[in-house]
Design an enzyme around this catalytic site. Structure first.
Site, PDB file in Angstrom:
ATOM      1  N   THR A  39       0.828  -1.218   0.000  1.00 35.50           N
ATOM      2  CA  THR A  39       0.000   0.000   0.000  1.00 35.50           C
ATOM      3  C   THR A  39       0.853   1.256   0.000  1.00 35.50           C
ATOM      4  O   THR A  39       0.434   2.293  -0.505  1.00 35.50           O
ATOM      5  CB  THR A  39      -0.941  -0.019   1.230  1.00 35.50           C
ATOM      6  OG1 THR A  39      -1.805  -1.143   1.081  1.00 35.50           O
ATOM      7  CG2 THR A  39      -1.774   1.236   1.342  1.00 35.50           C
ATOM      8  N   TYR A  51      -8.302   1.130  -3.795  1.00 32.33           N
ATOM      9  CA  TYR A  51      -6.944   1.387  -4.269  1.00 32.33           C
ATOM     10  C   TYR A  51      -6.311   0.104  -4.771  1.00 32.33           C
ATOM     11  O   TYR A  51      -6.786  -0.995  -4.507  1.00 32.33           O
ATOM     12  CB  TYR A  51      -6.076   2.001  -3.159  1.00 32.33           C
ATOM     13  CG  TYR A  51      -5.609   1.019  -2.109  1.00 32.33           C
ATOM     14  CD1 TYR A  51      -6.427   0.638  -1.059  1.00 32.33           C
ATOM     15  CD2 TYR A  51      -4.329   0.453  -2.181  1.00 32.33           C
ATOM     16  CE1 TYR A  51      -5.998  -0.272  -0.098  1.00 32.33           C
ATOM     17  CE2 TYR A  51      -3.891  -0.451  -1.227  1.00 32.33           C
ATOM     18  CZ  TYR A  51      -4.732  -0.805  -0.190  1.00 32.33           C
ATOM     19  OH  TYR A  51      -4.303  -1.703   0.744  1.00 32.33           O
ATOM     20  N   THR A 117       1.839  -4.123   4.458  1.00 36.08           N
ATOM     21  CA  THR A 117       1.778  -4.350   5.908  1.00 36.08           C
ATOM     22  C   THR A 117       1.182  -5.716   6.274  1.00 36.08           C
ATOM     23  O   THR A 117       1.417  -6.207   7.378  1.00 36.08           O
ATOM     24  CB  THR A 117       0.941  -3.251   6.607  1.00 36.08           C
ATOM     25  OG1 THR A 117      -0.376  -3.261   6.055  1.00 36.08           O
ATOM     26  CG2 THR A 117       1.568  -1.887   6.435  1.00 36.08           C
ATOM     27  N   ASP A 118       0.422  -6.317   5.349  1.00 32.93           N
ATOM     28  CA  ASP A 118      -0.334  -7.530   5.717  1.00 32.93           C
ATOM     29  C   ASP A 118       0.563  -8.677   6.175  1.00 32.93           C
ATOM     30  O   ASP A 118       0.223  -9.397   7.111  1.00 32.93           O
ATOM     31  CB  ASP A 118      -1.189  -8.006   4.532  1.00 32.93           C
ATOM     32  CG  ASP A 118      -2.390  -7.102   4.295  1.00 32.93           C
ATOM     33  OD1 ASP A 118      -2.675  -6.237   5.145  1.00 32.93           O
ATOM     34  OD2 ASP A 118      -3.048  -7.263   3.248  1.00 32.93           O
ATOM     35  N   LYS A 190       0.663  -7.144  13.082  1.00 31.02           N
ATOM     36  CA  LYS A 190      -0.398  -6.276  12.556  1.00 31.02           C
ATOM     37  C   LYS A 190      -1.683  -6.608  13.312  1.00 31.02           C
ATOM     38  O   LYS A 190      -2.073  -7.771  13.391  1.00 31.02           O
ATOM     39  CB  LYS A 190      -0.570  -6.485  11.050  1.00 31.02           C
ATOM     40  CG  LYS A 190      -1.600  -5.536  10.449  1.00 31.02           C
ATOM     41  CD  LYS A 190      -1.642  -5.560   8.927  1.00 31.02           C
ATOM     42  CE  LYS A 190      -2.666  -4.536   8.446  1.00 31.02           C
ATOM     43  NZ  LYS A 190      -2.717  -4.398   6.996  1.00 31.02           N
ATOM     44  N   GLU A 311      -2.081 -28.081  29.830  1.00 26.32           N
ATOM     45  CA  GLU A 311      -3.323 -28.845  29.633  1.00 26.32           C
ATOM     46  C   GLU A 311      -3.085 -30.037  28.712  1.00 26.32           C
ATOM     47  O   GLU A 311      -3.829 -31.009  28.738  1.00 26.32           O
ATOM     48  CB  GLU A 311      -4.382 -27.946  29.000  1.00 26.32           C
ATOM     49  CG  GLU A 311      -5.027 -26.984  29.975  1.00 26.32           C
ATOM     50  CD  GLU A 311      -6.103 -26.162  29.288  1.00 26.32           C
ATOM     51  OE1 GLU A 311      -7.250 -26.607  29.247  1.00 26.32           O
ATOM     52  OE2 GLU A 311      -5.769 -25.084  28.768  1.00 26.32           O
TER      53      GLU A 311
END
Ligand code: SIN
Length: 354
Positions: A39, A51, A117-118, A190, A311
């Site tokens: 982006t 976009y 950024t993903d 993120k 557990e």
């Protein structure tokens, strides 16, 4: 004539001062910028929201921030032009190779990578494990495309170059810079779909802050990274296949069985709570581990430690716990770990070390 204003004794003294050449100003640090799209290089399409990622070249991004010339001498390479949902092993390898080659040049002080950024946290952690240098690698992205109202990319890029050019960034591992914050690759995640403050440090906090290029480092990374890493891509033609399986109420065994059938050599369970999974899925994971698939229990909660034998009896099942790594980062470490060993005990040590 300047001497007219001197007292005569001062003038005589000055006449005897030997000529001292001024030291040449030291050149600005040289930073290599590797661009991959995202982006930060995106252009709006139509209204204020739509976009397309990776629309602008790295040259265009740099031309939009002329103040960069006050910080560093930049050289650039467009390594990819993708949205980071399409980031893959081939591009990771290219980035690692380009950063390593850049650092072989003593004139290069640091590397900046522009990235969506993903999946930035995955690329950052991968490079944190395979780029063997103390010199800084800084990943930077943006939440708003380059043509958006109040785009965040230009300041993020300025700050990222400032960090990469800063002597104190050395030895801190791969860093992520966004929204005036400096994050460690191991800690950053993120956490928001759209907001500019999307990156959060998990348990251990920020590496520092950067305010319009002014840098404040707070802490050092807690685990091994970069120069101390034991991982290498030399001689590794393809990383072992590792899949992530998400746990949820009522989950069956089908996805685990399918991943094993598809050839996964490792499985990361994005478990509920402290890396837990229901009885049916647990049985499938246990069978996979007994069959030699490395099974790592991570947590889908976004924070905290997954501990051994709380557990779930990890010793009995032959499981590995992810410690603090979230599922995508646990996958990265497991892929690299499997290039060194398939032994669950050895792999477990890696999760306690990186
Ligand atoms: C991407 O990850 O390429 C798209 C989203 C972003 O960069 O913020």
């Amino acid at each position: 004539m300047a001497g007219l204003f001197f007292r005569s004794d001062t003038a005589i003294a000055l006449l005897h001062v030997p000529f001292m050449p001024r030291p040449a100003p030291s050149p600005l640090p040289r930073i290599r910028v590797l661009a991959t799209g995202g982006t930060i290089a995106g252009a709006q399409t139509g209204g204020a929201r739509g976009y397309k990622a990776a629309a602008f070249s790295v040259e265009a991004l740099i031309a939009a921030v002329p103040q960069l010339s006050e910080l560093a001498r930049l050289d650039v390479e467009q390594v990819a032009a993708i949205g980071s949902q399409d980031m893959d092993e081939a591009t990771w390898r290219k980035l690692a190779a380009r950063a390593t080659a850049a650092f072989a040049d003593p004139d290069i002080a640091g590397v900046v990578i522009t990235h969506g950024t993903d999946t930035m946290e995955e690329t950052a952690f991968f490079l944190n494990l395979v780029v063997r240098s103390e010199k800084p690698v800084v990943l930077v992205g943006a939440m708003r495309p380059a043509t958006a109202i109040s785009a965040d990319g230009p300041m993020n890029l300025f700050n990222a170059v400032a960090v990469a050019a800063h002597a104190e960034a050395h030895g801190r591992g791969v860093l992520v810079v966004a929204n005036d914050e400096i994050h460690f690759a191991r800690e950053v995640a993120k956490t928001n779909t759209t907001q500019v403050g999307t990156f959060r440090a998990t348990a251990r906090g920020l590496a520092g802050l950067v305010n319009a290029g002014r840098i404040h480092f707070y802490s050092a990374p807690v685990r091994k990274h970069t120069a101390q890493s034991e991982f290498t891509l030399e001689g590794v033609t393809a990383l072992p296949r590792v899949e992530i399986v998400y746990a949820y109420a009522g989950a069956g065994r089908e996805l685990i069985d399918a991943a094993v059938k598809a050839g996964a050599r490792g499985l990361v369970i994005a478990g509920v709570g402290d890396g837990n999974l229901g009885a049916t899925a647990l049985a499938a994971a246990s069978e996979a581990a007994q069959a030699g698939v490395a099974v790592v229990r991570s947590s889908r909660t976004g924070g905290g430690v997954v501990e051994r034998n709380i557990e779930i009896d990890d010793d009995q099942h032959g499981f590995i716990v992810a410690d603090e790594l979230n599922p995508p980062k646990a996958r990265v470490l497991l892929m690299l770990g499997l290039t060194r060993s398939r032994d669950a005990r050895v792999l477990q040590e890696l999760f306690f070390s990186y």
